[in-house]
Design an enzyme around this catalytic site. Structure first.
Site, PDB file in Angstrom:
ATOM      1  CD  GLU A  49     -47.954  18.088  20.142  1.00  0.00           C
ATOM      2  OE1 GLU A  49     -46.901  17.706  20.410  1.00  0.00           O
ATOM      3  OE2 GLU A  49     -48.788  16.986  19.903  1.00  0.00           O
TER       4      GLU A  49
ATOM      5  CD1 TRP B 140     -33.595  -9.514  49.922  1.00  0.00           C
ATOM      6  CD2 TRP B 140     -33.424  -9.458  47.695  1.00  0.00           C
ATOM      7  NE1 TRP B 140     -34.651 -10.006  49.281  1.00  0.00           N
ATOM      8  CE2 TRP B 140     -34.652  -9.956  48.125  1.00  0.00           C
ATOM      9  CE3 TRP B 140     -33.259  -8.899  46.259  1.00  0.00           C
ATOM     10  CZ2 TRP B 140     -35.525 -10.576  46.940  1.00  0.00           C
ATOM     11  CZ3 TRP B 140     -34.003  -9.280  45.462  1.00  0.00           C
ATOM     12  CH2 TRP B 140     -35.186  -9.983  45.725  1.00  0.00           C
TER      13      TRP B 140
ATOM     14  CG  ASP C 135     -30.268 -14.920  41.176  1.00  0.00           C
ATOM     15  OD1 ASP C 135     -29.582 -15.599  42.075  1.00  0.00           O
ATOM     16  OD2 ASP C 135     -29.786 -13.784  40.581  1.00  0.00           O
TER      17      ASP C 135
ATOM     18  CG  LEU D 216     -36.734 -11.303  35.155  1.00  0.00           C
ATOM     19  CD1 LEU D 216     -36.007 -11.542  34.048  1.00  0.00           C
ATOM     20  CD2 LEU D 216     -35.850 -10.230  36.062  1.00  0.00           C
TER      21      LEU D 216
ATOM     22  CD  GLU E 140     -33.526  -6.350  36.378  1.00  0.00           C
ATOM     23  OE1 GLU E 140     -33.412  -6.929  37.460  1.00  0.00           O
ATOM     24  OE2 GLU E 140     -34.795  -5.881  36.043  1.00  0.00           O
TER      25      GLU E 140
ATOM     26  CB  ALA F 206     -18.179  -9.606  29.774  1.00  0.00           C
TER      27      ALA F 206
END
Length: 604
Positions: A69, A197, A227, A231, A315, A322
């Protein structure tokens, strides 16, 4: 200003329509411009409209920055008088002088349209009431303002923009997004585990942007072992989210990209007592280790909430996703679907066993959208609907003066503070309160916050060009969060550039800045004095020096210095409280500051 025309008073006619909807969407656009620039922070945007023309705009760039503002009023200048301001979010700041409201009143804005009330109860309704008392016509989304498809869509955009804040306020958890990429037949890797990929480069670029808008990224041990991810956002500068690894057994590789913390922080969360030798190894690499009595997705999210995170990106693979879904901590899903088929009865899927045996048990997403990213399809939806802003009889306060800012209902014996948007956020070093203190040449300089002053002080007197450049960049940054990122990054990457006596003087650095801050703002001084009788605790979960750290075992130096300053301001003796066995007493002697001008030694 014109006479009060407010929804609460039942006076006047509420306007709406396509033009209002368009202007509100512009306010949302301003709010979204800061996505990922400086996290965490609510997204606030403001546009000022005169007739049909936008004459000013602004967005909250980051935590502790100047309000949207104020920026919009400054750009509009004289055109703000008699104009309409559109805000996607009710103003909420910890300034004590209500900078956002004051800017709109001072600018002469006649009508204020607010997309939604502030979700945090200590701000909710406060700015709305203040604006109405000042004579502004205030209209609020969902409270008589919002009829028609275009307006409804604009108000929904306001909710989407601050969904993380809404989830945090309602559930006391950060907003969690589960992201995965799978083939057309639902596999996230081949049967061998090979996964590079699944999705396209365009989709991966979208993931990098999503990371940059998150406060943390979470993976499980399986992802680290298979992997070896980094990140990061794959960009130089800008916000990098904390990287979190969840592993109960801590059977992780000794060499991994995540253990390189030279540019990005890594936190390993594990079960109490797990693999102590490896914990020591991680600590030697600069990786933070947090132990839980029982490691679970909910326990981790509750911890992340206390760290002040608003948004977390998961990720992970199906083994972790789950239980995260079952624990009701996943709110949103980003699913990239690649036009590929890999097959394999044992090939992993994005979500593991949920115990469902009938399709009627399937979880359904709401507010689903579809978007093409390169050759892939991105499906976005919410597992848990975005919470609305709950209203109660106490939502609209009757006053916002400096004296009221100091009033604290049912004051607790221990007051915890961390982020500027906390109830006690004015105590934070990252609240936007400019202070005037000398630089290393003895010349008075306006520093945008205590954090700016503190970070620049690390390199005071160091003649290396990189240190000089970093000090200038820190001083020029828009917000304290960015100043902290710059100072911490350089001191981590080039510790040789940090002044040699830093460990000796850093307590006094903060002490000098705190004194300047609370003496410069009467409302802040009153607020600090109003906490008398309460122990002040900086509640950072990851800071054992300035804060309480996890389980309150930190030294809490910031809280202790504030209590000392509080005692000095009231003209009494220094405090001698106890915080988890640590004395809050400290003594101040000497006469030169951290630039070599007024240093005082602080012994604690």
């Amino acid at each position: 200003m014109a006479g009060v025309v407010g929804l609460g008073g039942g006076v006047g006619v509420v306007r709406g329509g396509m033009e209002d909807a368009g202007h509100m969407m512009k306010a949302v656009e301003w709010a979204e411009r800061s996505s990922g620039a400086t996290a965490p922070h609510p997204k606030a945007g403001c546009v000022i409209v005169r007739g049909r023309r936008i004459v000013g705009g602004g967005g909250l760039y980051g935590e502790g920055a100047r309000s949207a503002e104020l920026q919009a009023v400054e750009e509009a200048g004289e055109h703000a008088r008699g104009a309409t301001a559109f805000l996607n979010l009710e103003p909420g700041d910890c300034d004590g002088d209500d900078a956002a409201v004051a800017a709109l009143v001072r600018g002469g804005v006649e009508r204020v349209v607010i997309g939604m009330r502030h979700p945090l109860p200590h701000f909710r309704g406060k700015a709305i009431a203040a604006l109405r008392r000042a004579g502004a016509r205030v209209e609020v989304g969902g409270e008589g303002f919002g009829d028609g498809g275009a307006i409804a869509a604009a108000l929904k955009a306001c909710e989407f923009a601050n969904a993380p804040l809404l989830y945090r306020a309602r559930h006391n958890l950060p907003m969690s997004t589960l992201k995965y990429a799978m083939t057309l037949d639902g596999k996230i890797a081949a049967s061998s585990g090979h996964a590079a990929w699944v999705s396209s480069a365009v989709s991966r670029e979208r993931v990098f942007r999503t990371r940059a808008e998150s406060d943390a990224v979470i993976v499980g041990g399986n992802t680290v072992r298979s992997d070896n991810p980094s990140l990061t956002t794959r960009q130089e500068g800008g916000h990098q989210p904390d990287r979190i690894v969840m592993s109960r057994a801590l059977d992780l590789p000794r060499e991994a990209n995540l253990w390189d913390v030279s540019k990005v922080h890594t936190i390993v969360m594990t079960q109490k007592g797990a693999n102590q030798e490896f914990q020591k190894y991680l600590a030697s690499r600069g990786v933070e280790v947090v132990e839980f009595d029982f490691l679970s997705p909910r326990a981790v999210m509750e911890h992340c909430y206390l760290r002040g995170y608003l948004s977390v990106l998961w990720e992970c693979g199906g083994t972790l996703s789950a239980p995260a879904i079952q624990g009701s901590v996943i709110h949103k899903v980003l699913a990239f679907i690649a036009p590929k088929i890999v097959g394999g009865l044992k090939a992993p899927t994005p979500v593991g066993e949920l115990g469902m045996v009938q399709m009627t048990q399937a979880l359904k997403l709401s507010d689903v959208t579809f978007e093409q990213t390169g050759p892939d399809m991105l499906v976005t939806g919410y597992l848990q609907p975005i919470p609305g802003v709950s209203l109660s009889g106490n939502d609209e306060l009757t006053s916002t003066s400096g004296a009221d800012f100091a009033e604290v209902a049912s004051k607790p014996s221990v007051i915890r503070f961390n982020k500027p948007w906390d109830r006690y956020g004015a105590l934070s070093n990252r609240s936007y309160h400019p202070i005037t203190l000398p630089d290393c040449d003895g010349k008075s300089v306006v520093w945008s916050s205590v954090e700016h002053y503190y970070q620049a002080s690390k390199f005071a007197g160091v003649n290396d060009p990189l240190a000089v450049q970093c000090k200038a960049e820190i001083q020029a940054t828009e917000c304290p969060e960015e100043a902290a990122r710059l100072g911490e990054a350089l001191s981590r990457q080039r510790p040789d550039l940090v002044r040699k006596d830093w460990d000796i003087v850093k307590l006094q650095v903060i002490r000098t800045a705190l004194e300047a801050k609370f003496l410069a703002y009467p409302a802040l001084k009153s607020f600090l004095l109003s906490t008398e009788g309460s122990v002040l605790v900086e509640s950072s979960q990851n800071d054992s020096f300035w804060g309480a750290s996890k389980n309150g075992v930190g030294l809490n130096h910031l809280g202790r210095l504030l209590m000392d300053l509080r005692a000095e301001l009231r003209g009494g003796p220094f405090t001698d409280g106890l915080v988890n066995g640590h004395s809050t007493k400290s003594s101040v002697n000497g006469s030169k500051d951290f630039f070599g001008i007024h240093r005082q030694q602080v012994a604690s």
